[in-house]
Design an enzyme around this catalytic site. Structure first.
Site, PDB file in Angstrom:
ATOM      1  N   TRP A  48      -6.851  67.976  15.848  1.00 40.39           N
ATOM      2  CA  TRP A  48      -6.856  67.031  14.709  1.00 40.39           C
ATOM      3  C   TRP A  48      -5.442  66.791  14.208  1.00 40.39           C
ATOM      4  CZ3 TRP A  48      -9.810  64.523  10.819  1.00 40.39           C
ATOM      5  CH2 TRP A  48      -9.174  64.369   9.583  1.00 40.39           C
ATOM      6  N   ASP A  51      -1.381  63.605   8.152  1.00 36.08           N
ATOM      7  CA  ASP A  51      -0.164  62.933   7.670  1.00 36.08           C
ATOM      8  C   ASP A  51       1.070  63.093   8.559  1.00 36.08           C
ATOM      9  OD1 ASP A  51      -2.022  63.361   5.682  1.00 36.08           O
ATOM     10  OD2 ASP A  51      -0.690  64.478   4.383  1.00 36.08           O
ATOM     11  N   PHE A 110       1.183  72.697   4.722  1.00 38.11           N
ATOM     12  CA  PHE A 110       0.776  71.342   4.338  1.00 38.11           C
ATOM     13  C   PHE A 110       1.972  70.380   4.420  1.00 38.11           C
ATOM     14  CE2 PHE A 110      -3.387  71.710   1.656  1.00 38.11           C
ATOM     15  CZ  PHE A 110      -4.022  72.323   2.711  1.00 38.11           C
ATOM     16  N   SER A 111       1.709  69.151   3.982  1.00 38.54           N
ATOM     17  CA  SER A 111       2.682  68.073   4.201  1.00 38.54           C
ATOM     18  C   SER A 111       4.008  68.278   3.490  1.00 38.54           C
ATOM     19  CB  SER A 111       2.083  66.746   3.744  1.00 38.54           C
ATOM     20  OG  SER A 111       1.180  66.311   4.720  1.00 38.54           O
ATOM     21  N   ARG A 177       1.292  69.556  -4.480  1.00 38.92           N
ATOM     22  CA  ARG A 177       1.759  69.540  -3.087  1.00 38.92           C
ATOM     23  C   ARG A 177       2.521  68.285  -2.660  1.00 38.92           C
ATOM     24  NH1 ARG A 177      -3.873  69.155  -2.890  1.00 38.92           N
ATOM     25  NH2 ARG A 177      -4.667  67.140  -2.195  1.00 38.92           N
ATOM     26  N   ASP A 178       3.042  68.382  -1.446  1.00 39.20           N
ATOM     27  CA  ASP A 178       3.667  67.287  -0.689  1.00 39.20           C
ATOM     28  C   ASP A 178       5.064  66.928  -1.203  1.00 39.20           C
ATOM     29  OD1 ASP A 178       1.189  67.367   0.510  1.00 39.20           O
ATOM     30  OD2 ASP A 178       0.430  65.579  -0.509  1.00 39.20           O
ATOM     31  N   GLU A 232      -1.472  62.190  -3.814  1.00 38.38           N
ATOM     32  CA  GLU A 232      -0.912  62.955  -2.709  1.00 38.38           C
ATOM     33  C   GLU A 232       0.289  62.210  -2.121  1.00 38.38           C
ATOM     34  OE1 GLU A 232      -4.421  65.071  -0.570  1.00 38.38           O
ATOM     35  OE2 GLU A 232      -4.780  62.938  -0.360  1.00 38.38           O
TER      36      GLU A 232
END
Ligand code: FRU
Length: 515
Positions: A48, A51, A110-111, A177-178, A232
Site C-alpha cells: 500500500w 502520501d 508518518f508523513s 502531524r505532517d 492533514e
C-alpha cells in the site's frame, strides 16, 4: 514555548525492519498482477502507498518518498518508500528509507518533508506514531514530530535524530502531524496539522535557528467548517504573479466527519487558499478553500521548489472508499504525475504537468486537425496502455452538445467517458460504464471564456489525469478497464466536434514497473 531539544539517544533498529520490509516487497512483486499497475506513475512494487513525502532535489537527483505499508495492500504500519530520478520521468527504485523504530515512531513513520541543511545534508522531518493500545486503535495514539538525516548523497540511508516536537503536555492530541519545513530569510520554519481537543482542524507554525530546537509561534489557520476535525499535510509556499508580486498559497487536506457531504464519501478535500503570509502576522486568506483537483482520487499533495524555482507538486491518488480492485493484484495506490503550480495571467493558481513529462513521448499516433461528425466516433488508437492526448476543441465552429473521449474502451462495451457539455460548460469524468471499481462521476464547471477548450489527458493502465485549459481545472481518477485491448475513441453527440489541434502519443514506462 520552547520545545524539547532532540533526543540523541533515539533507539532504533531500522536496519532489521527495512530488510524485512524489502524481502516482503520483493515477494509481493513476484506475485503481483499488472493489468492496472502504472507504467509511468510512481507506485510501490507491492503493498500500500499513500502520501508523497520528503520531495526534494539532492546531489543531482530528484527524490520522492512516500507512505508505505510493505506488508499488505491496505493502510497499516507506515514506512517511507523511496524512488529517485535524474530526469523526473524515469525512476530508480531505492530501498525502503525509514521504518518504525523502538521509540516514538514505534508504530509508524508518518508523513513529512525534506530540506537540505546549511552543511549540505538532506534532513527529513516526519511524524512518529504510536498506538496507546496496539490491539485497539480506538484507544488513541500519540504523534510527535521527529527528524532524520541522510547519511549518503543518494539519500538512501538515514540516521534518526529522534523527537523534536511533542504536543503541549496539558492537552490530549491524537492528531498532531505532517511537518512541512522551509527556510525563509535565514530562519527555518515548520507548519504541521493539528486536530485539537475541541475537534478543530488547525495549522501550527514554529521557527528554529538550528533545525533541532523549535519555538512555537502561532496557530496560522483554523478551519471554519465545523465538520472538519483535522487538517492533514499542510503546505505553505510563495508564488509570483504577473506583476512580480508574491502571494502565498496555504494547502491542506481536510478530514471531515459529515456523511451527508458528497466529499465525505472519501472523507476528504485537498485544497488551497491564496493570501498573505509573514511569520509575524501569520496567514491572511484572500480566497475561500479551492480544490486542487476535481477528480475522484486526489489527496495529501506535497510541493517542493526545484532548483530552477519551479513549484512542483505530487498528490496521492487516494483509492475510492469502496473496495479497490487492485487489492487482489497485490498493490494499492499511486502518486499523480508531477505538476507545476503557477499563477496564470489573471492571478489564478493553475497546475500543469511538468515540462519533463514530454520526455516520455514515444510514438505520435495522431497529429493535426480532426472533425468528429455528429453522433459518430473515431477510434484514435486500438490499444492505448500509456498515452498522452492533447486536444484543442474549437467551440465556436463545433455544434456538439456533448463531446469528448471514451478511454479504456474494451470489447465488452465498457469505457470511461470524458465529455464537455457546451451549454453547461461542464467537464465530466463519468465512470458509470467503467470496467471495474467505483462507478460515480465527477464534474467541474470551466470558465466559459474563450473559443477554445484545451485538454491534456494522461492515460495509464489504471488511471486518467485531465488538465483543462492550461491547468485551470484538473481531474485525477482511477479507471480499471476490463480485459483486452483498450481503445481510445473520440465521440460527439448533438452536432460535430471540430478539433483544431490534436496530438496523441504513446508514452514509455518510467522504469519502475520492471523492478
Ligand atoms: C494523510 C495521512 C497523514 C499521515 C499519513 C499516515 O493521508 O493521514 O496525515 O501522516 O496519512 O499514513
Amino acid at each position: 514555548m520552547k520545545t524539547d531539544s532532540v533526543d540523541r539517544t533515539y533507539p532504533d533498529d531500522s536496519e532489521k525492519a527495512i530488510n524485512k520490509a524489502e524481502q516482503h516487497l520483493r515477494r509481493g512483486r513476484a506475485s503481483r498482477r499488472d493489468r492496472w499497475y502504472p507504467l509511468f506513475h510512481i507506485a510501490s512494487q507491492s503493498g500500500w502507498i499513500n502520501d508523497p513525502n520528503g520531495l526534494s532535489y539532492y546531489h543531482g537527483r530528484w527524490h520522492v518518498y512516500y507512505q508505505l505499508n510493505p506488508y499488505e495492500p491496505v493502510w497499516g504500519p507506515m514506512y517511507w518508500g523511496h524512488v529517485s530520478s535524474s530526469d523526473m520521468v524515469t525512476w530508480r527504485r531505492e530501498r525502503v528509507a525509514l521504518a518504525p523504530g523502538e521509540g516514538d515512531d514505534k508504530d509508524g513513520v508518518f508523513s513529512g518533508s525534506a530540506v537540505v541543511d546549511d552543511n549540505g545534508n538532506l534532513c527529513v522531518y516526519y511524524t512518529g506514531q504510536r498506538w496507546l493500545d496496539p490491539n485497539n486503535s480506538r484507544a488513541g495514539q500519540t504523534q510527535v514530530q521527529m527528524m532524520a538525516r541522510a547519511l549518503d548523497s543518494n539519500a538512501v540511508h538515514f540516521e534518526k535524530l529522534g523527537r523534536i516536537i511533542a504536543p503541549p503536555q496539558n492537552q490530549r492530541m491524537d492528531d498532531f502531524r505532517d511537518p512541512k519545513v522551509w527556510k525563509q530569510d535565514g530562519i527555518w520554519y515548520m507548519i504541521h496539522g493539528v486536530g485539537t481537543a475541541q475537534q478543530k482542524g488547525q495549522i501550527w507554525l514554529y521557527s528554529s535557528r538550528d533545525m533541532i530546537s523549535w519555538t512555537f509561534l502561532k496557530v496560522i489557520f483554523e478551519d471554519k467548517n465545523p465538520d472538519v476535525f483535522m487538517v492533514e499535510c499542510p503546505d505553505l509556499f510563495p508564488l509570483k504573479n504577473a506583476k512580480g508580486d508574491t502571494v502565498w498559497v496555504l494547502c491542506l487536506s481536510e478530514m471531515r466527519r459529515d456523511p451527508q457531504d458528497p466529499d465525505a464519501e472519501t472523507n476528504v478535500v485537498a485544497g488551497y487558499m491564496v493570501g498573505d503570509f509573514s511569520p509575524e502576522t501569520g496567514f491572511q486568506s484572500k480566497t475561500s478553500l479551492r480544490k486542487w483537483d476535481h477528480g475522484h482520487n486526489f489527496y495529501a499533495p506535497q510541493s517542493f521548489m526545484a532548483p530552477d524555482g519551479r513549484r512542483i507538486m505530487y498528490g496521492w491518488m487516494k483509492p475510492d472508499s469502496s473496495s479497490m480492485p487492485t487489492i487482489e493484484d497485490g498493490w494499492n495506490g499511486q502518486l499523480t504525475i508531477p505538476r507545476e503550480v503557477r499563477l496564470d495571467s489573471k492571478g489564478n493558481v493553475c497546475t500543469l504537468p511538468v515540462s519533463e513529462m514530454a520526455e516520455l513521448r514515444e510514438n505520435e499516433l495522431q497529429a493535426g486537425s480532426l472533425l468528429v461528425q455528429p453522433e459518430s466516433e473515431i477510434t484514435i488508437c486500438e490499444d492505448l496502455q500509456a498515452g498522452e492526448i492533447i486536444m484543442e476543441i474549437d467551440l465556436e465552429t463545433s455544434s456538439f452538445h456533448r463531446a469528448g473521449l471514451k478511454i479504456h474502451a474494451t470489447a465488452d462495451g465498457s469505457y470511461v467517458l470524458l465529455t464537455y457539455n457546451k451549454e453547461t460548460h461542464q467537464l465530466v469524468l463519468d465512470r458509470s460504464k467503467g470496467g471495474n471499481g467505483d462507478r460515480s462521476s465527477r464534474v467541474v464547471e470551466l470558465d466559459a471564456e474563450g473559443n477554445q477548450l484545451r485538454l491534456r489527458v494522461y492515460v495509464d493502465r489504471g488511471s486518467i489525469e485531465v488538465f483543462a485549459n492550461q491547468g485551470q481545472a484538473v481531474l485525477s481518477s482511477y479507471s480499471f478497464p476490463n480485459e483486452g485491448p483498450r481503445r481510445l475513441i473520440m465521440t460527439s453527440s448533438g452536432g460535430n466536434m471540430v478539433i483544431s489541434q490534436c496530438q496523441v502519443f504513446t508514452l514509455s514506462d518510467n522504469g519502475l514497473d520492471g523492478e
